[in-house]
Design an enzyme around this catalytic site. Structure first.
Site, PDB file in Angstrom:
ATOM      1  N   ASN A   1     -63.129  -8.284   0.110  1.00 28.87           N
ATOM      2  CA  ASN A   1     -62.780  -9.693  -0.016  1.00 28.87           C
ATOM      3  C   ASN A   1     -62.074 -10.096   1.272  1.00 28.87           C
ATOM      4  OD1 ASN A   1     -61.779 -12.194  -0.632  1.00 28.87           O
ATOM      5  ND2 ASN A   1     -60.447 -11.523  -2.312  1.00 28.87           N
TER       6      ASN A   1
ATOM      7  N   LYS B   1     -61.149 -12.889   2.216  1.00 30.28           N
ATOM      8  CA  LYS B   1     -60.244 -14.029   2.006  1.00 30.28           C
ATOM      9  C   LYS B   1     -60.452 -15.068   3.110  1.00 30.28           C
ATOM     10  CE  LYS B   1     -57.209 -11.038  -0.620  1.00 30.28           C
ATOM     11  NZ  LYS B   1     -55.874 -10.681  -1.051  1.00 30.28           N
TER      12      LYS B   1
ATOM     13  N   HIS C   1     -59.675 -14.891  -9.029  1.00 30.84           N
ATOM     14  CA  HIS C   1     -58.746 -14.116  -8.199  1.00 30.84           C
ATOM     15  C   HIS C   1     -57.327 -14.657  -8.395  1.00 30.84           C
ATOM     16  CE1 HIS C   1     -56.719 -12.384  -4.744  1.00 30.84           C
ATOM     17  NE2 HIS C   1     -57.705 -11.491  -4.711  1.00 30.84           N
TER      18      HIS C   1
ATOM     19  N   GLU D   1     -55.076 -15.291  -6.387  1.00 38.46           N
ATOM     20  CA  GLU D   1     -54.705 -16.339  -5.422  1.00 38.46           C
ATOM     21  C   GLU D   1     -55.260 -17.698  -5.853  1.00 38.46           C
ATOM     22  OE1 GLU D   1     -56.109 -14.243  -1.979  1.00 38.46           O
ATOM     23  OE2 GLU D   1     -54.495 -12.787  -2.233  1.00 38.46           O
TER      24      GLU D   1
ATOM     25  N   GLU E   1     -56.546  -6.220 -10.658  1.00 35.04           N
ATOM     26  CA  GLU E   1     -55.715  -6.403  -9.469  1.00 35.04           C
ATOM     27  C   GLU E   1     -54.304  -6.800  -9.881  1.00 35.04           C
ATOM     28  OE1 GLU E   1     -58.337  -7.233  -5.744  1.00 35.04           O
ATOM     29  OE2 GLU E   1     -57.680  -9.116  -6.609  1.00 35.04           O
TER      30      GLU E   1
ATOM     31  N   GLY F   1     -51.671  -7.176  -1.119  1.00 34.88           N
ATOM     32  CA  GLY F   1     -51.123  -7.484   0.204  1.00 34.88           C
ATOM     33  C   GLY F   1     -49.701  -7.001   0.426  1.00 34.88           C
TER      34      GLY F   1
ATOM     35  N   SER G   1     -53.843  -3.361  -2.217  1.00 36.18           N
ATOM     36  CA  SER G   1     -53.370  -2.432  -1.185  1.00 36.18           C
ATOM     37  C   SER G   1     -54.155  -1.117  -1.123  1.00 36.18           C
ATOM     38  CB  SER G   1     -51.863  -2.167  -1.341  1.00 36.18           C
ATOM     39  OG  SER G   1     -51.139  -3.374  -1.151  1.00 36.18           O
TER      40      SER G   1
END
Ligand code: 13P
Length: 252
Positions: free
Chosen positions: A9, A11, A94, A96, A166, A172, A211
């Site tokens: 991904n 992003k 996701h 985000e 996730e 991250g 991560s």
């Protein structure tokens, strides 16, 4: 047995020409990989460019999001109709998108069903925040997001869905879940899928994301209920992503 699936991904990273260069590096470095499904998910504007870079290879293409409607007055959005035939996979839900763009389970569910209707394979992301984790709510959150996200999906359709676990606190942060925790959560998700879809659940792929690096991938990906990874930061560096893909071992 389940074909392991590693997706990158990207992003909101890489210009179109940078995306092309990265895709070419990955094509070269992953030429010998046959048994693992590898999916590149660049930003929308780079989809056609990356598609041409990976033509005639085993690499697959994915989008990072989409709207649920086929067309209409939704400025800035991309529809399933536009993605059908262009990509194989689409990442949906996701964290985000949930966090920064206010997407809720009902909207994500409409997207999942729209993707399936158009022959796209959804990668449905679910995961708990740090606060939810600390309050001991992880399983409840996973169960809610999973069942709401897959509402109205038939067992036949479910076979085409990939779930990405996730944990938001691992994204991250450089702080991946331990392999044992990733296994535990993915096994829980599979049990939920089994209750909902029956034996199809044994064939559904469940990825871990958060991560993942070349250094920790082998141990996480060796877990019996972890069928691959959804990789963010480490998918932007060819060498690192290639190392992650190569760390997948056969589970036969
Ligand atoms: P990182 O690998 O950068 O933690 O991101 C994970 C992720 O969000 C993939 O969708």
């Amino acid at each position: 047995m389940r074909t392991q699936i590693v997706a990158g991904n990207w992003k909101m990273n890489k210009t179109v020409s940078e995306a092309y260069d990265l895709a070419i590096e990955l094509v070269t470095g992953l030429r010998a990989v046959r048994e693992t499904e590898v999916v590149l998910c660049p930003p929308f504007v780079s989809l056609t460019t990356v598609k041409s870079a990976i033509a005639n290879t085993m690499l697959k293409l994915g989008a990072q999001n989409m709207h649920d409607q086929d067309k209409g007055a939704f400025t800035g959005e991309v529809s399933p109709l536009m993605l059908a035939g262009l990509v194989d996979y689409v990442i949906l839900g996701h964290s985000e998108r949930r966090q920064h763009f206010g997407e809720d389970d009902a909207f994500i569910n409409r997207k999942v069903r729209a993707a399936l209707r158009h022959g796209l394979r959804p990668i449905l992301c679910i995961g708990e925040t740090l606060a939810q984790n600390e309050r001991g709510e992880t399983e409840a959150v996973l169960s809610t997001q999973l069942h709401a996200g897959l509402a109205g999906v038939t067992p036949d359709e479910a076979a085409r869905v990939v779930i990405a676990y996730e944990p938001v606190w691992a994204i991250g942060t450089g702080r991946a879940a331990t392999a044992a925790d990733a296994q535990d959560r993915c096994a829980y998700i599979r049990a939920q899928l089994s209750a909902r879809f029956g034996e199809v659940a044994a064939a559904m792929r469940i990825q871990y994301g958060g991560s993942v690096t070349g250094a920790n991938a082998a141990e996480i990906l060796a877990q019996p209920d972890v069928d691959g990874a959804l990789v963010g930061g480490a998918s932007l560096k060819a060498e690192e992503f290639i190392a992650i893909v190569r760390s997948v071992k056969s589970k036969l």
